[in-house]
Design a protein around this motif. Structure first.
Motif, PDB file in Angstrom:
ATOM      1  N   THR A 125      60.753  70.214-102.199  1.00 31.44           N
ATOM      2  CA  THR A 125      61.111  70.482-103.587  1.00 31.44           C
ATOM      3  C   THR A 125      60.435  69.502-104.522  1.00 31.44           C
ATOM      4  OG1 THR A 125      63.050  69.067-103.412  1.00 31.44           O
ATOM      5  CG2 THR A 125      63.393  71.413-103.004  1.00 31.44           C
ATOM      6  N   SER A 126      60.369  69.900-105.791  1.00 32.65           N
ATOM      7  CA  SER A 126      59.906  68.995-106.840  1.00 32.65           C
ATOM      8  C   SER A 126      60.587  69.415-108.140  1.00 32.65           C
ATOM      9  CB  SER A 126      58.379  69.051-106.988  1.00 32.65           C
ATOM     10  OG  SER A 126      57.964  70.355-107.346  1.00 32.65           O
ATOM     11  N   GLY A 127      60.548  68.541-109.122  1.00 32.69           N
ATOM     12  CA  GLY A 127      61.153  68.846-110.410  1.00 32.69           C
ATOM     13  C   GLY A 127      62.621  68.470-110.456  1.00 32.69           C
ATOM     14  N   SER A 128      63.430  69.361-110.970  1.00 37.61           N
ATOM     15  CA  SER A 128      64.843  69.081-111.260  1.00 37.61           C
ATOM     16  C   SER A 128      65.768  69.308-110.072  1.00 37.61           C
ATOM     17  CB  SER A 128      65.296  69.944-112.433  1.00 37.61           C
ATOM     18  OG  SER A 128      64.522  69.679-113.572  1.00 37.61           O
ATOM     19  N   CYS A 129      65.302  68.979-108.875  1.00 38.08           N
ATOM     20  CA  CYS A 129      66.148  69.164-107.686  1.00 38.08           C
ATOM     21  C   CYS A 129      65.675  68.276-106.548  1.00 38.08           C
ATOM     22  CB  CYS A 129      66.143  70.621-107.245  1.00 38.08           C
ATOM     23  SG  CYS A 129      64.489  71.271-106.874  1.00 38.08           S
ATOM     24  N   THR A 130      66.523  68.167-105.538  1.00 39.02           N
ATOM     25  CA  THR A 130      66.176  67.454-104.315  1.00 39.02           C
ATOM     26  C   THR A 130      66.559  68.333-103.137  1.00 39.02           C
ATOM     27  OG1 THR A 130      68.329  66.362-104.264  1.00 39.02           O
ATOM     28  CG2 THR A 130      66.519  65.158-105.311  1.00 39.02           C
ATOM     29  N   GLY A 131      65.943  68.061-102.024  1.00 41.23           N
ATOM     30  CA  GLY A 131      66.254  68.780-100.793  1.00 41.23           C
ATOM     31  C   GLY A 131      64.986  69.115-100.046  1.00 41.23           C
ATOM     32  N   SER A 132      65.076  69.097 -98.734  1.00 39.16           N
ATOM     33  CA  SER A 132      63.953  69.482 -97.885  1.00 39.16           C
ATOM     34  C   SER A 132      64.500  69.843 -96.517  1.00 39.16           C
ATOM     35  CB  SER A 132      62.934  68.346 -97.770  1.00 39.16           C
ATOM     36  OG  SER A 132      63.514  67.220 -97.146  1.00 39.16           O
ATOM     37  N   GLY A 133      63.667  70.478 -95.729  1.00 37.15           N
ATOM     38  CA  GLY A 133      64.087  70.840 -94.385  1.00 37.15           C
ATOM     39  C   GLY A 133      63.017  71.627 -93.669  1.00 37.15           C
ATOM     40  N   THR A 134      63.357  72.045 -92.466  1.00 38.45           N
ATOM     41  CA  THR A 134      62.469  72.865 -91.659  1.00 38.45           C
ATOM     42  C   THR A 134      63.159  74.200 -91.412  1.00 38.45           C
ATOM     43  OG1 THR A 134      61.565  70.906 -90.604  1.00 38.45           O
ATOM     44  CG2 THR A 134      61.169  72.994 -89.508  1.00 38.45           C
ATOM     45  N   SER A 135      62.618  75.234 -91.982  1.00 35.59           N
ATOM     46  CA  SER A 135      63.088  76.612 -91.886  1.00 35.59           C
ATOM     47  C   SER A 135      64.357  76.901 -92.693  1.00 35.59           C
ATOM     48  CB  SER A 135      63.249  77.058 -90.436  1.00 35.59           C
ATOM     49  OG  SER A 135      61.975  77.005 -89.796  1.00 35.59           O
ATOM     50  N   THR A 136      65.231  75.920 -92.883  1.00 33.25           N
ATOM     51  CA  THR A 136      66.356  76.045 -93.816  1.00 33.25           C
ATOM     52  C   THR A 136      66.514  74.718 -94.541  1.00 33.25           C
ATOM     53  OG1 THR A 136      68.028  75.336 -92.230  1.00 33.25           O
ATOM     54  CG2 THR A 136      67.635  77.699 -92.379  1.00 33.25           C
ATOM     55  N   ALA A 137      67.074  74.773 -95.763  1.00 31.84           N
ATOM     56  CA  ALA A 137      67.295  73.546 -96.525  1.00 31.84           C
ATOM     57  C   ALA A 137      68.394  73.779 -97.557  1.00 31.84           C
ATOM     58  CB  ALA A 137      66.012  73.102 -97.225  1.00 31.84           C
TER      59      ALA A 137
ATOM     60  N   THR B 113      56.115  79.868-103.243  1.00 28.99           N
ATOM     61  CA  THR B 113      56.788  78.980-104.195  1.00 28.99           C
ATOM     62  C   THR B 113      57.840  79.768-104.960  1.00 28.99           C
ATOM     63  OG1 THR B 113      54.796  77.642-104.445  1.00 28.99           O
ATOM     64  CG2 THR B 113      56.450  77.441-106.173  1.00 28.99           C
ATOM     65  N   GLU B 114      59.016  79.175-105.112  1.00 29.76           N
ATOM     66  CA  GLU B 114      60.078  79.760-105.927  1.00 29.76           C
ATOM     67  C   GLU B 114      60.503  78.738-106.974  1.00 29.76           C
ATOM     68  OE1 GLU B 114      62.589  82.794-103.217  1.00 29.76           O
ATOM     69  OE2 GLU B 114      63.048  80.699-102.877  1.00 29.76           O
ATOM     70  N   THR B 115      60.946  79.218-108.127  1.00 33.44           N
ATOM     71  CA  THR B 115      61.428  78.308-109.163  1.00 33.44           C
ATOM     72  C   THR B 115      62.847  78.688-109.568  1.00 33.44           C
ATOM     73  OG1 THR B 115      60.440  79.644-110.900  1.00 33.44           O
ATOM     74  CG2 THR B 115      59.132  77.794-110.071  1.00 33.44           C
ATOM     75  N   THR B 116      63.628  77.658-109.858  1.00 33.85           N
ATOM     76  CA  THR B 116      64.997  77.816-110.339  1.00 33.85           C
ATOM     77  C   THR B 116      65.120  77.029-111.633  1.00 33.85           C
ATOM     78  OG1 THR B 116      65.876  78.047-108.095  1.00 33.85           O
ATOM     79  CG2 THR B 116      67.441  77.373-109.822  1.00 33.85           C
ATOM     80  N   ALA B 117      65.587  77.692-112.675  1.00 34.68           N
ATOM     81  CA  ALA B 117      65.799  76.993-113.959  1.00 34.68           C
ATOM     82  C   ALA B 117      67.061  76.144-113.862  1.00 34.68           C
ATOM     83  CB  ALA B 117      65.928  78.004-115.083  1.00 34.68           C
ATOM     84  N   ALA B 118      66.927  74.854-114.134  1.00 32.03           N
ATOM     85  CA  ALA B 118      68.086  73.957-114.146  1.00 32.03           C
ATOM     86  C   ALA B 118      68.836  74.135-115.461  1.00 32.03           C
ATOM     87  CB  ALA B 118      67.635  72.512-113.967  1.00 32.03           C
ATOM     88  N   ALA B 119      70.153  74.201-115.375  1.00 27.62           N
ATOM     89  CA  ALA B 119      70.974  74.396-116.586  1.00 27.62           C
ATOM     90  C   ALA B 119      72.059  73.327-116.643  1.00 27.62           C
ATOM     91  CB  ALA B 119      71.613  75.795-116.531  1.00 27.62           C
ATOM     92  N   LYS B 120      72.556  73.110-117.857  1.00 29.38           N
ATOM     93  CA  LYS B 120      73.659  72.174-118.013  1.00 29.38           C
ATOM     94  C   LYS B 120      74.905  72.730-117.336  1.00 29.38           C
ATOM     95  CE  LYS B 120      72.131  70.085-122.350  1.00 29.38           C
ATOM     96  NZ  LYS B 120      72.477  69.788-123.746  1.00 29.38           N
ATOM     97  N   ALA B 121      75.702  71.838-116.769  1.00 24.82           N
ATOM     98  CA  ALA B 121      76.950  72.239-116.126  1.00 24.82           C
ATOM     99  C   ALA B 121      78.059  72.337-117.160  1.00 24.82           C
ATOM    100  CB  ALA B 121      77.326  71.232-115.038  1.00 24.82           C
TER     101      ALA B 121
END
Length: 177
Positions: free
Chosen positions: A120-132, A162-170
């Protein structure tokens, strides 16, 4: 009598790992021709299968002769073994948007069966192999999830997905006490 071997259809100049092709041969005597292989392939009868992403597949055509015919001169063809292409399928996918602090799970598989690296990059964290599991760490911006499979001795690298997710305020609430 002397005899010769004619090949049709011939082995291709190159073929990818895991693919098969059919060859054929006839002897001028009418006797059956034996097909055998060595190197980066195997055969069952006239069907040849590429077993490696590199090297050379050698196809040999032989007719040993009989009481009336001499052995035919062996005919040999070669096929260059090549790496196979692969693609990545994503499921489950990243959502179109997610709020700060939210987490979601993504997954991916490659047609080769090899593991897919998720980063991942940008407004998120996380990584993995085949699932994350991906966590949104900002109330603004874009989270980018990348899916990669680099290939191996038999497979080419897959095109990156590549997929993108818009980060929004909670949302928040106020409690009075």
């Amino acid at each position: 009598a002397a005899q010769t071997i004619s090949v049709s259809p011939s082995a291709p100049a190159s073929a990818a790992f895991g693919t098969s092709f059919t060859v054929g041969a006839t002897a001028s005597s009418g006797l059956p021709v034996t097909v055998s292989t060595s190197g980066s392939c195997t055969n069952v009868g006239n069907v040849v299968t590429i077993t490696s992403g590199a090297g050379t597949c050698t196809v040999n055509y032989d007719q040993a002769g009989d009481a009336d015919y001499l052995a035919a001169p062996q005919v040999t063809e070669t096929t260059a073994a090549a790496k196979a292409a692969q693609t990545i399928s994503v499921s489950p996918s990243a959502p179109a948007s997610a709020a700060f602090g939210a987490s979601f799970t993504v997954g991916a598989t490659a047609t080769s069966g090899l593991p897919v690296a998720i980063t991942t990059s940008g407004s998120c964290t996380g990584s993995g192999t085949s699932t994350a599991t991906i966590t949104i760490n900002s109330g603004a911006g874009t989270c980018t999830v990348n899916y990669d499979q680099a290939g191996d001795a038999d497979y080419l690298a897959a095109p990156q997905v590549t997929e993108t997710t818009a980060a929004a305020k909670a949302a928040q609430t106020i409690s009075v006490s």
